[in-house]
Every structure is written in C-alpha cells, then in structure tokens.
Design an enzyme around this catalytic site. Structure first.
Site, mmCIF file in Angstrom:
data_model
loop_
_atom_site.group_PDB
_atom_site.id
_atom_site.type_symbol
_atom_site.label_atom_id
_atom_site.label_comp_id
_atom_site.label_asym_id
_atom_site.label_seq_id
_atom_site.Cartn_x
_atom_site.Cartn_y
_atom_site.Cartn_z
ATOM 1 N N TYR A 199 21.351 -17.099 24.510
ATOM 2 C CA TYR A 199 20.302 -17.993 24.007
ATOM 3 C C TYR A 199 19.060 -17.203 23.635
ATOM 4 C CZ TYR A 199 17.798 -17.753 28.509
ATOM 5 O OH TYR A 199 17.106 -17.331 29.614
ATOM 6 N N CYS A 200 18.211 -17.850 22.821
ATOM 7 C CA CYS A 200 16.924 -17.273 22.418
ATOM 8 C C CYS A 200 15.982 -18.430 22.106
ATOM 9 C CB CYS A 200 17.092 -16.330 21.223
ATOM 10 S SG CYS A 200 17.756 -17.132 19.747
ATOM 11 N N THR A 201 14.884 -18.170 21.443
ATOM 12 C CA THR A 201 13.872 -19.201 21.211
ATOM 13 C C THR A 201 14.370 -20.324 20.312
ATOM 14 O OG1 THR A 201 12.160 -17.512 21.429
ATOM 15 C CG2 THR A 201 11.502 -19.608 20.460
ATOM 16 N N ILE A 228 16.210 -22.520 22.691
ATOM 17 C CA ILE A 228 15.475 -23.230 23.747
ATOM 18 C C ILE A 228 14.769 -24.462 23.198
ATOM 19 C CG2 ILE A 228 13.590 -23.019 25.424
ATOM 20 C CD1 ILE A 228 14.218 -19.916 25.323
#
Length: 350
Positions: A199-201, A228
């Site tokens: 996952y990332c932003t 996110i």
C-alpha cells in the site's frame, strides 16, 4: 499563444489563493497508460487546467500521468467531465478526494514532463508494469489484516510511515521509492509463501511495486486500490473499522490528513508525542522534520539552534552563508535517523 508556464512569484500566488472566498477541493489521481507525445499532452492539459483555475502538481511521461491538484468547488464537475473526455484512457478514472481538506493545498499549477511519473530506478527491459497484483477494497483490506498468512508492506518513505501506517505493517526503510523496490524484494525473500499486501498514499507506488514483486517471482501479491486515501474513505462510508493508525502524510501544503486520533510519532527535538511535519524556516536548510508547538516557539520554526541563529541574520548575510555552503548540506534529508547532528540536533532516543 497563451503562456504555458507560471510567471508570477510564489509569494504573490499564495497570497492570492489565501484571499479566495470560494472553497476548493483537493484531488489526486494517476493512470498508467501510453502517452505518445508527453510534451504535447502536457501543453493541452495545462491550457485545460488553467481555464478551470486548477492549482497543483502534475507529472507526465510516456508511461502515464500523476497529479495532485486543487480545484475550485464550482468547477469540480466540469473538471471531471473534461478530464474524462480528454483521452479514452482517462474515462471514468478514479479521483481520490482528500479526506481532511481545507482547500489550501496548492497555490500554483506546475506541470512537468519526466522520464517516469514516479521515479523507480527500474532499468530491466523485460519488466511489465501492467502485470500488477490483485486489487483490494476496504472490506477485503480489513479481512487481510486479520489473516495471519498476510504481510502488509508500506511502500512509502520513512517520514510517511513514521506518522501513520496500517496495524503491524512492515516498513521498507528508505527515503525514496527507487531505494525501496530492491529492498522490498530482498526483505520478502523469506516470506515468498505469504500473501504480500502493498500500500501507499494513493495507489501509484504500490501498484508499480506489486508488478515489480511479481516480476521477481512473488506470486501472491495484492495492493490496496486507491491507497490509504480511498481505503479510509470507503471504510467510513461503509461503516467499517478504519485500521490505519495515525496520520496520512500528503505532499502538499497540508502535509497530512488525520485518519485516526492516535499520535504515534514524536517531536524530533524534545521527544513529546507529535505528528506535525514542518520545514525548517532557515532558507539555507528547509529540512523536513516533526516539531511540536513548544519547540516551534523555542526554535522559531527552525530545526536547530544553528538554523535559528542563521535565520535571524540579515538577508545579505544569509545569502552569503548559503553561497559558501557545500551542496551536501543543502540536501533535503528526511529520515529522523540522519537529522543533521552537525547542525545541533542531538540524536533522539525514544
């Protein structure tokens, strides 16, 4: 022919934006697709965005587009329509709407053509960026968090992970995405039998990272759709527990979106619980670091006594010092573990 670059000073543009009465909406989006002529596409989009008074940061490359922007509220629908009709590849593109937004995220439009829309350092000609892992939506993310066979991998930088992350997520310690990719492969070698959730932003980094992991022999790879931002939005809309702890760092004037009330980071100067990033006010430094209100007052917004003293000097003297300083001292160093101890910041033991 209209000017296709901004020619007004940052200070003037920021003052103009702050004086606006109309609310703005902060939006981020990306799309991996082939752009035959990035410069021509860039110029056409610049005209479109400027006409709608859009601010923000947009990168284009042959591999696609990556954008973080601010749109006047009254223009959001028109912006969406024009973006979707600009290219068939952008039709119905997911737009990530900011979670914690005061509308003051950007004050100028900067649009650049780059080699890649996210710097990855990948040179392998056989790498297929379209061979990505499986997407996960909010309910599936929560189920994976409860699966003992799943490992959550945070594909953001150290300073992002420090202020917020998913429960028990693994950090790939690095300051850049290009450093993280080989480290992720190395660190996960002993977990090839596990379910890897990345996952990332907003999704752009973890999508490419999932393809890189598959390229390196990992078979059970997932990534969170929309990152996110989209996870937290959908979880709230669907009444699901939000399992992200702390703050989501964002790359605009806000520097963060509050996801949970937990404060998991600490002031880099005194160690008190704090998760507010700032840039050192010394124009010869601008280090990104975490600073509590007490230290902000004590150091006048600077990262050290040295910078506090230097920032109080006459402008001419500050310029002289900056001109004589080695380039190495100007590096925008983001990891807490390397917080310029030579500038008077003691190593913090927390």
């Amino acid at each position: 022919m209209p000017v296709l670059h901004n020619r007004i000073s940052n200070d003037a543009l920021k003052a103009k934006m702050l004086a606006e009465n109309e609310p703005r909406t902060t939006i981020s989006f990306y799309k991996y697709f082939t752009i035959a002529d990035p410069q021509t596409t860039r110029d056409a989009l610049y005209k479109l965005f400027t006409a709608l008074n859009v601010f923000g940061r947009v990168y284009l490359a042959h591999e696609g587009i990556n954008a973080q922007i601010s749109v006047p509220e009254s223009h959001v629908d028109k912006f969406r329509q024009q973006l979707y009709s600009f290219d068939p590849a952008l039709n119905n593109l997911r737009l990530n709407i900011a979670l914690d937004d005061d509308g003051k995220s950007f004050w100028v439009l900067r649009m650049k053509v780059r080699e890649r829309i996210v710097a990855d350092g990948i040179t392998d000609p056989d790498f297929d960026a379209s061979n990505v892992g499986n997407y996960l939506q909010a309910a599936q993310v929560n189920a994976m968090l409860d699966d003992p066979d799943a490992l959550f991998i945070d594909m953001r930088n150290h300073y992002e992970y420090e202020v917020g992350h998913f429960e028990n997520a693994m950090e790939i310690p690095a300051d850049t995405f290009r450093e993280q990719l080989p480290k992720a492969v190395e660190m996960m070698q002993e977990h090839k039998d596990k379910k890897i959730v990345m996952y990332c932003t907003g999704g752009i980094r973890c999508e490419k990272a999932s393809a890189w992991m598959k390229h390196n022999g990992f078979e059970k790879v997932w990534h969170i759709e929309g990152g996110i931002i989209e996870y937290a939005r959908k979880a709230r809309e669907q009444g699901l527990p939000v399992r992200f702890i702390g703050k989501n760092f964002v790359f605009d004037e806000r520097m963060g979106e509050r996801i949970s009330e937990d404060v998991i980071a600490h002031c880099h100067q005194c160690g008190t619980p704090c998760d507010s990033h700032t840039n050192c006010k010394n124009d010869g430094c601008h280090l990104l670091f975490i600073q509590c209100p007490v230290c902000a007052e004590k150091f006048n917004g600077c990262c050290s006594e040295l910078c506090c003293t230097e920032s109080a000097l006459p402008p001419e003297e500050q310029r002289r010092l900056r001109a004589g300083r080695e380039n190495g001292n100007k590096i925008f160093n983001k990891s807490r573990g390397r917080l310029n101890t030579q500038q008077g910041i003691p190593e913090l033991k927390i």
